[in-house]
Motif scaffolding. Structure first.
Motif, PDB file in Angstrom:
ATOM      1  N   TYR A 146       0.855  -1.192   0.000  1.00  0.00           N
ATOM      2  CA  TYR A 146       0.000   0.000   0.000  1.00  0.00           C
ATOM      3  C   TYR A 146       0.887   1.237   0.000  1.00  0.00           C
ATOM      4  CZ  TYR A 146      -3.335   3.527   1.713  1.00  0.00           C
ATOM      5  OH  TYR A 146      -4.094   4.649   1.864  1.00  0.00           O
ATOM      6  N   ILE A 147       0.540   2.230  -0.829  1.00  0.00           N
ATOM      7  CA  ILE A 147       1.304   3.469  -0.904  1.00  0.00           C
ATOM      8  C   ILE A 147       0.375   4.653  -0.655  1.00  0.00           C
ATOM      9  CG2 ILE A 147       0.997   3.621  -3.416  1.00  0.00           C
ATOM     10  CD1 ILE A 147       3.810   4.866  -3.539  1.00  0.00           C
ATOM     11  N   TYR A 148       0.859   5.612   0.131  1.00  0.00           N
ATOM     12  CA  TYR A 148       0.100   6.828   0.440  1.00  0.00           C
ATOM     13  C   TYR A 148       1.002   8.031   0.205  1.00  0.00           C
ATOM     14  CZ  TYR A 148      -2.501  10.403   3.010  1.00  0.00           C
ATOM     15  OH  TYR A 148      -3.170  11.547   3.354  1.00  0.00           O
ATOM     16  N   LYS A 149       0.509   9.024  -0.555  1.00  0.00           N
ATOM     17  CA  LYS A 149       1.298  10.220  -0.868  1.00  0.00           C
ATOM     18  C   LYS A 149       0.485  11.468  -0.526  1.00  0.00           C
ATOM     19  CE  LYS A 149       1.937   8.651  -5.091  1.00  0.00           C
ATOM     20  NZ  LYS A 149       2.403   8.505  -6.495  1.00  0.00           N
ATOM     21  N   LYS A 150       1.097  12.360   0.265  1.00  0.00           N
ATOM     22  CA  LYS A 150       0.453  13.613   0.677  1.00  0.00           C
ATOM     23  C   LYS A 150       0.963  14.743  -0.206  1.00  0.00           C
ATOM     24  CE  LYS A 150      -1.878  16.299   3.586  1.00  0.00           C
ATOM     25  NZ  LYS A 150      -1.631  17.597   2.921  1.00  0.00           N
ATOM     26  N   LEU A 151       0.038  15.395  -0.934  1.00  0.00           N
ATOM     27  CA  LEU A 151       0.406  16.490  -1.823  1.00  0.00           C
ATOM     28  C   LEU A 151       0.769  17.741  -1.040  1.00  0.00           C
ATOM     29  CD1 LEU A 151      -2.522  15.980  -4.327  1.00  0.00           C
ATOM     30  CD2 LEU A 151      -0.116  15.685  -4.910  1.00  0.00           C
ATOM     31  N   ASP A 152       1.664  18.565  -1.601  1.00  0.00           N
ATOM     32  CA  ASP A 152       1.975  19.836  -0.950  1.00  0.00           C
ATOM     33  C   ASP A 152       0.860  20.841  -1.239  1.00  0.00           C
ATOM     34  OD1 ASP A 152       2.391  20.852  -3.529  1.00  0.00           O
ATOM     35  OD2 ASP A 152       4.576  20.734  -3.391  1.00  0.00           O
ATOM     36  N   ASP A 153       0.941  22.015  -0.628  1.00  0.00           N
ATOM     37  CA  ASP A 153      -0.144  22.999  -0.729  1.00  0.00           C
ATOM     38  C   ASP A 153      -0.355  23.470  -2.165  1.00  0.00           C
ATOM     39  OD1 ASP A 153      -0.503  22.832   1.988  1.00  0.00           O
ATOM     40  OD2 ASP A 153       0.712  24.598   2.460  1.00  0.00           O
ATOM     41  N   GLU A 154       0.734  23.651  -2.912  1.00  0.00           N
ATOM     42  CA  GLU A 154       0.613  24.120  -4.296  1.00  0.00           C
ATOM     43  C   GLU A 154      -0.118  23.112  -5.170  1.00  0.00           C
ATOM     44  OE1 GLU A 154       3.507  25.325  -8.082  1.00  0.00           O
ATOM     45  OE2 GLU A 154       4.346  25.178  -6.056  1.00  0.00           O
ATOM     46  N   GLN A 155       0.252  21.833  -5.061  1.00  0.00           N
ATOM     47  CA  GLN A 155      -0.400  20.805  -5.853  1.00  0.00           C
ATOM     48  C   GLN A 155      -1.833  20.553  -5.394  1.00  0.00           C
ATOM     49  OE1 GLN A 155       0.703  19.277  -8.578  1.00  0.00           O
ATOM     50  NE2 GLN A 155       2.645  20.412  -8.548  1.00  0.00           N
ATOM     51  N   THR A 156      -2.086  20.693  -4.082  1.00  0.00           N
ATOM     52  CA  THR A 156      -3.443  20.541  -3.563  1.00  0.00           C
ATOM     53  C   THR A 156      -4.372  21.590  -4.153  1.00  0.00           C
ATOM     54  OG1 THR A 156      -2.683  19.566  -1.471  1.00  0.00           O
ATOM     55  CG2 THR A 156      -4.868  20.588  -1.478  1.00  0.00           C
ATOM     56  N   ALA A 157      -3.903  22.846  -4.201  1.00  0.00           N
ATOM     57  CA  ALA A 157      -4.709  23.922  -4.774  1.00  0.00           C
ATOM     58  C   ALA A 157      -4.920  23.722  -6.273  1.00  0.00           C
ATOM     59  CB  ALA A 157      -4.031  25.266  -4.515  1.00  0.00           C
ATOM     60  N   LEU A 158      -3.922  23.182  -6.948  1.00  0.00           N
ATOM     61  CA  LEU A 158      -4.004  22.994  -8.395  1.00  0.00           C
ATOM     62  C   LEU A 158      -4.913  21.831  -8.771  1.00  0.00           C
ATOM     63  CD1 LEU A 158      -2.872  23.817 -11.216  1.00  0.00           C
ATOM     64  CD2 LEU A 158      -1.048  22.150 -10.828  1.00  0.00           C
ATOM     65  N   LEU A 159      -4.827  20.719  -8.015  1.00  0.00           N
ATOM     66  CA  LEU A 159      -5.552  19.508  -8.381  1.00  0.00           C
ATOM     67  C   LEU A 159      -6.902  19.360  -7.682  1.00  0.00           C
ATOM     68  CD1 LEU A 159      -2.535  17.011  -8.350  1.00  0.00           C
ATOM     69  CD2 LEU A 159      -3.620  18.080 -10.332  1.00  0.00           C
ATOM     70  N   GLY A 160      -7.081  20.038  -6.545  1.00  0.00           N
ATOM     71  CA  GLY A 160      -8.361  19.979  -5.852  1.00  0.00           C
ATOM     72  C   GLY A 160      -8.490  18.838  -4.867  1.00  0.00           C
ATOM     73  N   TYR A 161      -7.423  18.104  -4.614  1.00  0.00           N
ATOM     74  CA  TYR A 161      -7.407  17.071  -3.577  1.00  0.00           C
ATOM     75  C   TYR A 161      -6.033  17.067  -2.933  1.00  0.00           C
ATOM     76  CZ  TYR A 161      -5.283  14.401  -7.422  1.00  0.00           C
ATOM     77  OH  TYR A 161      -4.497  13.988  -8.461  1.00  0.00           O
ATOM     78  N   ASP A 162      -5.912  16.479  -1.724  1.00  0.00           N
ATOM     79  CA  ASP A 162      -4.668  16.639  -0.969  1.00  0.00           C
ATOM     80  C   ASP A 162      -3.857  15.364  -0.799  1.00  0.00           C
ATOM     81  OD1 ASP A 162      -6.205  15.247   0.824  1.00  0.00           O
ATOM     82  OD2 ASP A 162      -6.114  16.757   2.420  1.00  0.00           O
ATOM     83  N   SER A 163      -4.337  14.224  -1.338  1.00  0.00           N
ATOM     84  CA  SER A 163      -3.573  12.987  -1.174  1.00  0.00           C
ATOM     85  C   SER A 163      -3.901  11.996  -2.272  1.00  0.00           C
ATOM     86  CB  SER A 163      -3.851  12.355   0.199  1.00  0.00           C
ATOM     87  OG  SER A 163      -5.206  11.940   0.287  1.00  0.00           O
ATOM     88  N   GLU A 164      -2.996  11.024  -2.453  1.00  0.00           N
ATOM     89  CA  GLU A 164      -3.189   9.928  -3.386  1.00  0.00           C
ATOM     90  C   GLU A 164      -2.814   8.634  -2.685  1.00  0.00           C
ATOM     91  OE1 GLU A 164      -1.857  12.459  -7.397  1.00  0.00           O
ATOM     92  OE2 GLU A 164      -0.621  10.806  -6.640  1.00  0.00           O
ATOM     93  N   ASP A 165      -3.551   7.568  -2.940  1.00  0.00           N
ATOM     94  CA  ASP A 165      -3.192   6.283  -2.352  1.00  0.00           C
ATOM     95  C   ASP A 165      -3.560   5.161  -3.309  1.00  0.00           C
ATOM     96  OD1 ASP A 165      -5.952   6.610  -1.994  1.00  0.00           O
ATOM     97  OD2 ASP A 165      -5.975   5.252  -0.293  1.00  0.00           O
ATOM     98  N   SER A 166      -2.918   4.016  -3.128  1.00  0.00           N
ATOM     99  CA  SER A 166      -3.141   2.907  -4.046  1.00  0.00           C
ATOM    100  C   SER A 166      -2.645   1.612  -3.438  1.00  0.00           C
ATOM    101  CB  SER A 166      -2.396   3.166  -5.368  1.00  0.00           C
ATOM    102  OG  SER A 166      -2.447   2.052  -6.234  1.00  0.00           O
ATOM    103  N   VAL A 167      -3.319   0.511  -3.732  1.00  0.00           N
ATOM    104  CA  VAL A 167      -2.785  -0.823  -3.465  1.00  0.00           C
ATOM    105  C   VAL A 167      -1.758  -1.119  -4.552  1.00  0.00           C
ATOM    106  CG1 VAL A 167      -3.327  -3.288  -3.333  1.00  0.00           C
ATOM    107  CG2 VAL A 167      -4.894  -1.599  -2.361  1.00  0.00           C
ATOM    108  N   VAL A 168      -0.621  -1.687  -4.182  1.00  0.00           N
ATOM    109  CA  VAL A 168       0.456  -1.897  -5.142  1.00  0.00           C
ATOM    110  C   VAL A 168       0.953  -3.338  -5.099  1.00  0.00           C
ATOM    111  CG1 VAL A 168       1.221   0.508  -5.011  1.00  0.00           C
ATOM    112  CG2 VAL A 168       2.248  -1.212  -3.486  1.00  0.00           C
ATOM    113  N   ALA A 169       1.603  -3.731  -6.192  1.00  0.00           N
ATOM    114  CA  ALA A 169       2.382  -4.968  -6.233  1.00  0.00           C
ATOM    115  C   ALA A 169       3.826  -4.569  -5.961  1.00  0.00           C
ATOM    116  CB  ALA A 169       2.258  -5.643  -7.587  1.00  0.00           C
ATOM    117  N   HIS A 170       4.398  -5.134  -4.903  1.00  0.00           N
ATOM    118  CA  HIS A 170       5.747  -4.770  -4.469  1.00  0.00           C
ATOM    119  C   HIS A 170       6.724  -5.873  -4.882  1.00  0.00           C
ATOM    120  CE1 HIS A 170       8.810  -3.058  -1.733  1.00  0.00           C
ATOM    121  NE2 HIS A 170       9.125  -4.329  -1.480  1.00  0.00           N
ATOM    122  N   GLY A 171       7.799  -5.489  -5.573  1.00  0.00           N
ATOM    123  CA  GLY A 171       8.785  -6.475  -6.010  1.00  0.00           C
ATOM    124  C   GLY A 171      10.196  -6.012  -5.726  1.00  0.00           C
TER     125      GLY A 171
END
Length: 246
Positions: A146-171
């Motif tokens: 599992y990966i979780y990424k917190k956007l900075d303030d500039e990207q949050t204002a630009l994209l309209g959301y403050d985080s991204e997350d995803s289930v991943v295959a880890h190798g």
């Protein structure tokens, strides 16, 4: 489909090393480590400075082989910060036998130049040692994560959301080759494939200078196939550091 094939190829072709080889902690010790430090300073018409530090610690507890890793990088050019990265990771391997083990791993990275305040990854799965001789070590690991990424303030204002997350295959694929008793080559890599493909590779040659002191030359490549707008997909870092083993 193309992304999946690319992810599989990268995982199999570019190794990530969590272990040093046959003897995780050499001798009768249950704890060992390596400390690295490198720095440059230029003054005059051009003023630049950079500092790279790394602390890699290994511990044996019964059937468990544990690794703790801390890294830091800071660069400044004429009063302007051009790179700043902090990384911390931990991995525990439970050995079923000499070849097979279960791993649990997690890491946390801060790199404001990517557009994220921080990134955290966790995974658990199965590992197998294909080669574990005195001169060569090769193993592979695979599992869900599992990966979780917190956007900075500039990207949050630009994209309209403050985080991204995803289930991943880890190798991961781990490789070490000792040229002699005083020098070795390591190829380090880890990849996570979910909504995007992210990988980190480190190629390094280490040569002893005297006693426990060594010189290390390393090339590190970080890759993200879906970077944020105005960000590059590939970062490279080349450094020379002094390494002290304890």
């Amino acid at each position: 489909m193309k992304k999946t094939l690319t992810a599989m190829a990268v995982v199999m072709a570019a190794p990530f090393a969590a272990h040093a080889g046959a003897d995780f902690v050499e001798g009768d010790k249950t704890f060992a480590g390596e400390a690295e430090l490198g720095a440059t300073l230029t003054t005059g018409n051009t003023e630049t400075s950079s500092v790279k530090g790394r602390l890699n610690m290994m511990q044996e507890l019964g059937n468990w082989e544990n690794q703790y890793l801390l890294e830091g990088l800071y660069k400044e050019d004429t009063g302007e910060v051009t790179a700043k990265r902090y990384y911390g990771g931990v991995q525990g391997d439970y050995k079923f036998d000499e070849k097979n083990y279960m791993y649990i791993t997690g890491n946390y990275e801060v790199d404001p130049f990517t557009g994220y305040d921080y990134k955290a990854v966790a995974s658990a799965g199965y590992g197998h040692k294909f080669i574990d001789s005195g001169k060569m070590f090769l193993s592979a690991e695979v599992g869900p994560g599992y990966i979780y990424k917190k956007l900075d303030d500039e990207q949050t204002a630009l994209l309209g959301y403050d985080s991204e997350d995803s289930v991943v295959a880890h190798g991961a694929v781990n490789f070490t080759y000792e040229f002699s008793e005083t020098s070795k080559f390591t190829q380090l890599f880890v990849a996570d494939y979910g909504d995007s493909l992210e990988g980190r590779s480190e190629s390094a040659i280490t040569a002893n200078i005297v006693g426990a002191l060594a010189m290390k030359f390393a090339v590190i490549v970080r890759y993200n196939d879906s970077p944020l707008d105005d960000k590059e997909s590939t970062d490279t870092e080349t450094n020379m550091t002094l390494l002290y083993a304890f």
